[in-house]
Design a protein around this motif. Structure first.
Motif, PDB file in Angstrom:
ATOM      1  N   ARG A  71       0.837  -1.210   0.000  1.00  0.00           N
ATOM      2  CA  ARG A  71       0.000   0.000   0.000  1.00  0.00           C
ATOM      3  C   ARG A  71       0.868   1.255   0.000  1.00  0.00           C
ATOM      4  O   ARG A  71       2.002   1.243   0.476  1.00  0.00           O
ATOM      5  N   ASP A  72       0.335   2.333  -0.522  1.00  0.00           N
ATOM      6  CA  ASP A  72       1.046   3.613  -0.459  1.00  0.00           C
ATOM      7  C   ASP A  72       1.056   4.112   0.979  1.00  0.00           C
ATOM      8  O   ASP A  72       0.074   3.958   1.715  1.00  0.00           O
ATOM      9  N   GLY A  73       2.147   4.735   1.380  1.00  0.00           N
ATOM     10  CA  GLY A  73       2.216   5.337   2.708  1.00  0.00           C
ATOM     11  C   GLY A  73       3.047   4.525   3.686  1.00  0.00           C
ATOM     12  O   GLY A  73       3.696   3.533   3.337  1.00  0.00           O
ATOM     13  N   VAL A  74       3.007   4.969   4.949  1.00  0.00           N
ATOM     14  CA  VAL A  74       3.802   4.377   6.028  1.00  0.00           C
ATOM     15  C   VAL A  74       2.927   3.447   6.858  1.00  0.00           C
ATOM     16  O   VAL A  74       1.820   3.823   7.257  1.00  0.00           O
ATOM     17  N   GLY A  75       3.403   2.260   7.116  1.00  0.00           N
ATOM     18  CA  GLY A  75       2.708   1.349   8.024  1.00  0.00           C
ATOM     19  C   GLY A  75       3.112   1.658   9.454  1.00  0.00           C
ATOM     20  O   GLY A  75       4.307   1.701   9.773  1.00  0.00           O
ATOM     21  N   VAL A  97      14.081  -3.234   3.906  1.00  0.00           N
ATOM     22  CA  VAL A  97      12.865  -2.463   4.170  1.00  0.00           C
ATOM     23  C   VAL A  97      13.229  -1.217   4.967  1.00  0.00           C
ATOM     24  O   VAL A  97      13.989  -1.284   5.941  1.00  0.00           O
ATOM     25  N   ARG A  98      12.672  -0.072   4.568  1.00  0.00           N
ATOM     26  CA  ARG A  98      12.971   1.202   5.236  1.00  0.00           C
ATOM     27  C   ARG A  98      12.115   1.297   6.500  1.00  0.00           C
ATOM     28  O   ARG A  98      10.921   1.594   6.429  1.00  0.00           O
ATOM     29  N   ALA A  99      12.716   1.031   7.652  1.00  0.00           N
ATOM     30  CA  ALA A  99      11.969   0.996   8.911  1.00  0.00           C
ATOM     31  C   ALA A  99      12.644   1.871   9.953  1.00  0.00           C
ATOM     32  O   ALA A  99      13.845   2.146   9.888  1.00  0.00           O
ATOM     33  N   ALA A 100      11.828   2.318  10.919  1.00  0.00           N
ATOM     34  CA  ALA A 100      12.340   3.142  12.019  1.00  0.00           C
ATOM     35  C   ALA A 100      11.401   2.981  13.206  1.00  0.00           C
ATOM     36  O   ALA A 100      10.378   2.298  13.113  1.00  0.00           O
ATOM     37  N   PHE A 101      11.773   3.609  14.320  1.00  0.00           N
ATOM     38  CA  PHE A 101      10.887   3.579  15.489  1.00  0.00           C
ATOM     39  C   PHE A 101      10.887   4.938  16.163  1.00  0.00           C
ATOM     40  O   PHE A 101      11.803   5.754  15.973  1.00  0.00           O
ATOM     41  N   LEU A 102       9.838   5.175  16.919  1.00  0.00           N
ATOM     42  CA  LEU A 102       9.733   6.373  17.750  1.00  0.00           C
ATOM     43  C   LEU A 102       9.440   5.930  19.171  1.00  0.00           C
ATOM     44  O   LEU A 102       8.376   5.353  19.442  1.00  0.00           O
ATOM     45  N   ASN A 103      10.382   6.165  20.087  1.00  0.00           N
ATOM     46  CA  ASN A 103      10.113   5.856  21.497  1.00  0.00           C
ATOM     47  C   ASN A 103      10.983   6.708  22.410  1.00  0.00           C
ATOM     48  O   ASN A 103      11.778   7.534  21.945  1.00  0.00           O
ATOM     49  N   SER A 104      10.855   6.485  23.691  1.00  0.00           N
ATOM     50  CA  SER A 104      11.486   7.348  24.691  1.00  0.00           C
ATOM     51  C   SER A 104      13.001   7.195  24.772  1.00  0.00           C
ATOM     52  O   SER A 104      13.663   7.956  25.478  1.00  0.00           O
ATOM     53  N   THR A 105      13.582   6.209  24.064  1.00  0.00           N
ATOM     54  CA  THR A 105      15.041   6.032  24.136  1.00  0.00           C
ATOM     55  C   THR A 105      15.777   6.990  23.200  1.00  0.00           C
ATOM     56  O   THR A 105      17.001   7.100  23.268  1.00  0.00           O
ATOM     57  N   GLN A 106      15.034   7.692  22.329  1.00  0.00           N
ATOM     58  CA  GLN A 106      15.675   8.552  21.334  1.00  0.00           C
ATOM     59  C   GLN A 106      15.848   9.979  21.845  1.00  0.00           C
ATOM     60  O   GLN A 106      15.100  10.450  22.703  1.00  0.00           O
ATOM     61  N   THR A 107      16.835  10.668  21.270  1.00  0.00           N
ATOM     62  CA  THR A 107      16.995  12.099  21.557  1.00  0.00           C
ATOM     63  C   THR A 107      15.935  12.867  20.769  1.00  0.00           C
ATOM     64  O   THR A 107      15.316  12.326  19.839  1.00  0.00           O
ATOM     65  N   PHE A 108      15.735  14.106  21.131  1.00  0.00           N
ATOM     66  CA  PHE A 108      14.746  14.939  20.445  1.00  0.00           C
ATOM     67  C   PHE A 108      15.104  15.103  18.966  1.00  0.00           C
ATOM     68  O   PHE A 108      14.238  15.031  18.094  1.00  0.00           O
ATOM     69  N   ASP A 109      16.401  15.267  18.682  1.00  0.00           N
ATOM     70  CA  ASP A 109      16.838  15.445  17.286  1.00  0.00           C
ATOM     71  C   ASP A 109      16.599  14.182  16.466  1.00  0.00           C
ATOM     72  O   ASP A 109      16.202  14.249  15.290  1.00  0.00           O
ATOM     73  N   GLU A 110      16.836  13.010  17.073  1.00  0.00           N
ATOM     74  CA  GLU A 110      16.588  11.746  16.373  1.00  0.00           C
ATOM     75  C   GLU A 110      15.100  11.602  16.037  1.00  0.00           C
ATOM     76  O   GLU A 110      14.733  11.205  14.930  1.00  0.00           O
ATOM     77  N   ALA A 111      14.262  11.948  17.015  1.00  0.00           N
ATOM     78  CA  ALA A 111      12.817  11.850  16.797  1.00  0.00           C
ATOM     79  C   ALA A 111      12.382  12.809  15.691  1.00  0.00           C
ATOM     80  O   ALA A 111      11.558  12.458  14.830  1.00  0.00           O
ATOM     81  N   LEU A 112      12.931  14.031  15.686  1.00  0.00           N
ATOM     82  CA  LEU A 112      12.598  15.004  14.637  1.00  0.00           C
ATOM     83  C   LEU A 112      12.945  14.463  13.252  1.00  0.00           C
ATOM     84  O   LEU A 112      12.187  14.633  12.289  1.00  0.00           O
ATOM     85  N   ARG A 113      14.097  13.797  13.149  1.00  0.00           N
ATOM     86  CA  ARG A 113      14.534  13.253  11.856  1.00  0.00           C
ATOM     87  C   ARG A 113      13.561  12.178  11.367  1.00  0.00           C
ATOM     88  O   ARG A 113      13.177  12.153  10.192  1.00  0.00           O
ATOM     89  N   ILE A 114      13.139  11.299  12.276  1.00  0.00           N
ATOM     90  CA  ILE A 114      12.200  10.228  11.906  1.00  0.00           C
ATOM     91  C   ILE A 114      10.853  10.826  11.498  1.00  0.00           C
ATOM     92  O   ILE A 114      10.227  10.404  10.517  1.00  0.00           O
ATOM     93  N   GLU A 115      10.393  11.831  12.265  1.00  0.00           N
ATOM     94  CA  GLU A 115       9.108  12.465  11.969  1.00  0.00           C
ATOM     95  C   GLU A 115       9.119  13.088  10.573  1.00  0.00           C
ATOM     96  O   GLU A 115       8.141  12.988   9.812  1.00  0.00           O
ATOM     97  N   MET A 117      11.000  12.149   8.040  1.00  0.00           N
ATOM     98  CA  MET A 117      11.009  11.066   7.054  1.00  0.00           C
ATOM     99  C   MET A 117       9.607  10.480   6.878  1.00  0.00           C
ATOM    100  O   MET A 117       9.215  10.114   5.766  1.00  0.00           O
ATOM    101  N   MET A 118       8.842  10.432   7.961  1.00  0.00           N
ATOM    102  CA  MET A 118       7.464   9.946   7.860  1.00  0.00           C
ATOM    103  C   MET A 118       6.624  10.867   6.988  1.00  0.00           C
ATOM    104  O   MET A 118       5.923  10.416   6.081  1.00  0.00           O
ATOM    105  N   ARG A 119       6.701  12.150   7.272  1.00  0.00           N
ATOM    106  CA  ARG A 119       5.908  13.117   6.501  1.00  0.00           C
ATOM    107  C   ARG A 119       6.302  13.128   5.029  1.00  0.00           C
ATOM    108  O   ARG A 119       5.475  13.332   4.137  1.00  0.00           O
ATOM    109  N   ASP A 120       7.618  12.880   4.774  1.00  0.00           N
ATOM    110  CA  ASP A 120       8.118  12.916   3.396  1.00  0.00           C
ATOM    111  C   ASP A 120       7.944  11.573   2.675  1.00  0.00           C
ATOM    112  O   ASP A 120       8.352  11.438   1.520  1.00  0.00           O
ATOM    113  N   GLY A 121       7.358  10.595   3.339  1.00  0.00           N
ATOM    114  CA  GLY A 121       7.122   9.288   2.710  1.00  0.00           C
ATOM    115  C   GLY A 121       8.386   8.495   2.452  1.00  0.00           C
ATOM    116  O   GLY A 121       8.455   7.710   1.499  1.00  0.00           O
TER     117      GLY A 121
END
Length: 618
Positions: A71-75, A97-115, A117-121
């Motif tokens: 499917r198109d988009g992020v699972g 497969v292009r995969a990532a995670f968002l959780n409390s172990t990440q720094t704020f900058d790491e989370a921003l980068r993942i976010e 990438m999600m918005r940009d598909g």
């Protein structure tokens, strides 16, 4: 990564069935779908909701990973397993497969980068803990992202009656309310009918198709033994049947976890403790060692294990009675994920029954919850005391009919039963004569005619039942008392020093109006050393001498490669894949292509190394 993206793009064209199979073969390296996987993938990829019940090791993850790629988009994968998200993402990266995670172990900058990438598909799958998912920031992020699907993993966590309730899971109904067009797939390995209904209700999956696979794990051998000295018994069991194997030993308390791990280490095993009272860094370090090294025994509370994807766990042992069959099934299911033979071993005694009853009685839960937990415990006791096939008992609990398996202790060594009516009357009569005020130990002393200080203090040597059970040992009487508790003929009053009480059901037995069939006591036997036998159709592939040499060389190569990549060894290749490589003896990349578990990315990354390594044996 480009080659996999091309495969994914090609799979999205035309027929869904063909696209799904193409991804399965080229990305994940498997020749065909198993059981209901193909139907589930097609349904979810087409936009449908699904509830999937599939045993551990049955391939649940592919049921959402492939639809997310089609499917198109992020699972979005909702998972409570923060400590394992890195390994899950690493495993997907290994197949491209292009995969990532968002959780409390990440720094704020790491989370921003993942976010971003999600918005940009730029991602195919993202793992998010339910607590983070419920935040306003995350919900706004999802609204700004093109979504392929929501996968709610470990969906049994939504059940308040279940063995692993997580309050944050109840709020996940918001996904359907805010994103009604995005398909949802809820997955679990463990759910009885009541839990299933609660998952459907709380996640608003009333319109979802249900896919229920067999709960049977024929490669697991179930064995429950009389507890004498639990730590020594589990040591004997491991040394006799699982020397140098990876395994898990479950204990009820944190103190017992640490004491048992220390005991096993003192006796030559490599054992690590794991419980919620340890600091996060130590827990994570121990878990990483268990996943990455071979032959480690993890001694843990039930805080450990959910989502563990280590395929070669050869045994799960319990030194304390689980609270329910669901919990027991979930925990034992962590063994033998690779389909090869594994053991589920438990030592069980009267104190386990008393302890679990006390925990229910003393909990701060409401009476309805206590009643449900009591029913679940009764079912667990029934499994321990059954005279029939244990596998039949487990499958019946989950609503699945089956015949005797021939691969559990009660099938291999059928227990003897006897008319225990007279023995039961002796116990019940003694409980009545001491005014239902004393615990099992004192009642048994009276039956056996033991002159303890307490017996003399209460003048219980004058009772008519004093000494009428001198023909049986203390262990035998304890086993009989335990069975009467399991049968509901005796209750334990925890507010009165665990004193034994008669129940309404015991009257008919005392009057001789009802017969009682009981299990004949068997003295605990030392574990017998034997060659592990695989269950039918799950036999490990037999290798010739030359193939075994290649396999051993591949295992050494895998250890070194996993260390360089900082991932568990099984993320590189499972043992089953390396056996197939050893048997195929590939002389080129084309020969290696098509071996189960070798997808295009792994072929590209490791193919030349493997072919060169095998060429050394030519």
């Amino acid at each position: 990564m480009e080659i996999v993206e091309e495969k994914i793009a090609a799979s999205r064209q035309g027929n869904l069935d063909e696209g799904a199979l193409h991804l399965l073969q080229t990305v994940f390296g498997y020749p065909s779908f198993r059981d209901q996987q193909a139907r589930i993938v097609k349904h979810v990829a087409s936009g449908g909701d699904a509830l999937v019940l599939m045993p551990t090791g049955g391939g649940k993850s592919l049921c959402y990973q492939i639809p997310a790629l089609l499917r198109d988009g992020v699972g979005i994968v909702v998972s409570p397993l923060i400590a394992l998200m890195q390994d899950q993402v690493d495993a997907l990266a290994e197949v491209g497969v292009r995969a990532a995670f968002l959780n409390s172990t990440q720094t704020f900058d790491e989370a921003l980068r993942i976010e971003k990438m999600m918005r940009d598909g730029e991602l195919d799958l993202v793992y998010i803990a339910p607590e983070r998912l419920m935040t306003q920031r995350c919900l706004e992020l999802l609204s700004a992202t093109r979504l392929a699907l929501f996968a709610i993993d470990e969906a049994h966590c939504v059940s308040q009656w279940g063995h692993d309730f997580r309050p944050e899971y109840i709020k996940l109904s918001i996904l359907h309310e805010r994103f009604p067009q995005v398909p949802r797939i809820a997955l679990t390995a463990t759910a009885d009918q009541q839990t299933r209904e609660e998952i459907i209700h709380r996640l608003q999956l009333e319109e979802a198709l249900q896919f229920v696979s067999s709960f049977d794990r024929p490669n697991i051998r179930y064995q429950i033994v009389e507890k004498a000295n639990g730590r020594k018994q589990v040591l004997d069991f491991i040394e006799a049947q699982h020397k140098n194997d990876a395994g898990i030993v479950y204990c009820l308390s944190r103190k017992k976890v640490e004491e048992t791990a220390e005991f096993l280490n003192e006796n030559g095993l490599t054992a690590l403790p794991y419980h919620a009272g340890m600091d996060f860094a130590t827990r994570s370090k121990n878990q990483a060692r268990f996943l990455r090294e071979e032959g480690i025994v993890m001694v843990a509370t039930i805080a450990f294990g959910m989502g563990i994807d280590k395929p070669d766990v050869r045994f799960v042992a319990h030194l304390d009675l689980p609270k329910s069959i669901e919990g027991y099934y979930q925990e034992t299911g962590r063994a033998g994920r690779d389909g090869a033979s594994a053991n589920a071993w438990m030592a069980y005694g009267l104190q386990d029954v008393v302890q679990q009853r006390r925990m229910i009685d003393e909990s701060e839960a409401n009476e309805t919850f206590k009643r449900v937990q009591g029913i679940k415990l009764d079912a667990m006791l029934g499994l321990c005391e059954t005279l029939n096939c244990r596998r039949v008992h487990i499958l019946d609990y989950f609503g699945q009919a089956a015949g005797p398996c021939g691969n559990c202790d009660t099938c291999l060594n059928p227990p003897s039963s006897f008319d225990g009516s007279v023995a039961a009357q002796k116990i019940l009569s003694t409980i009545y004569r001491v005014d239902q005020r004393f615990a099992a130990g004192h009642v048994i002393d009276i039956l056996r005619g033991i002159d303890t200080e307490r017996v003399k203090q209460w003048r219980h040597e004058q009772l008519s039942t004093y000494g009428i059970g001198s023909d049986k040992s203390e262990a035998e009487w304890r086993a009989l008392v335990r069975q009467l508790i399991a049968l509901g003929l005796v209750a334990v009053d925890y507010e009165s020093y665990s004193s034994l009480k008669l129940t309404d059901a015991s009257r008919a037995v005392l009057r001789g109006e009802q017969k009682v069939q009981l299990r004949q006591y068997q003295k605990p036997q030392k574990a017998v050393k034997h060659k592990r036998q695989s269950a039918k159709d799950y036999a490990e592939a037999s290798l010739s001498e030359s193939e075994q040499a290649i396999f051993d060389k591949l295992r050494w190569w895998r250890v070194e490669t996993a260390r360089k990549h900082n991932v568990p060894a099984y993320v590189i290749f499972h043992d089953s894949t390396m056996r197939e490589i050893a048997k195929a003896h590939p002389a080129s990349l084309d020969d290696l292509r098509g071996v189960s578990g070798v997808g295009e990315k792994k072929l590209e990354t490791y193919g030349e190394e493997i072919v060169a390594l095998i060429a050394e044996f030519s």
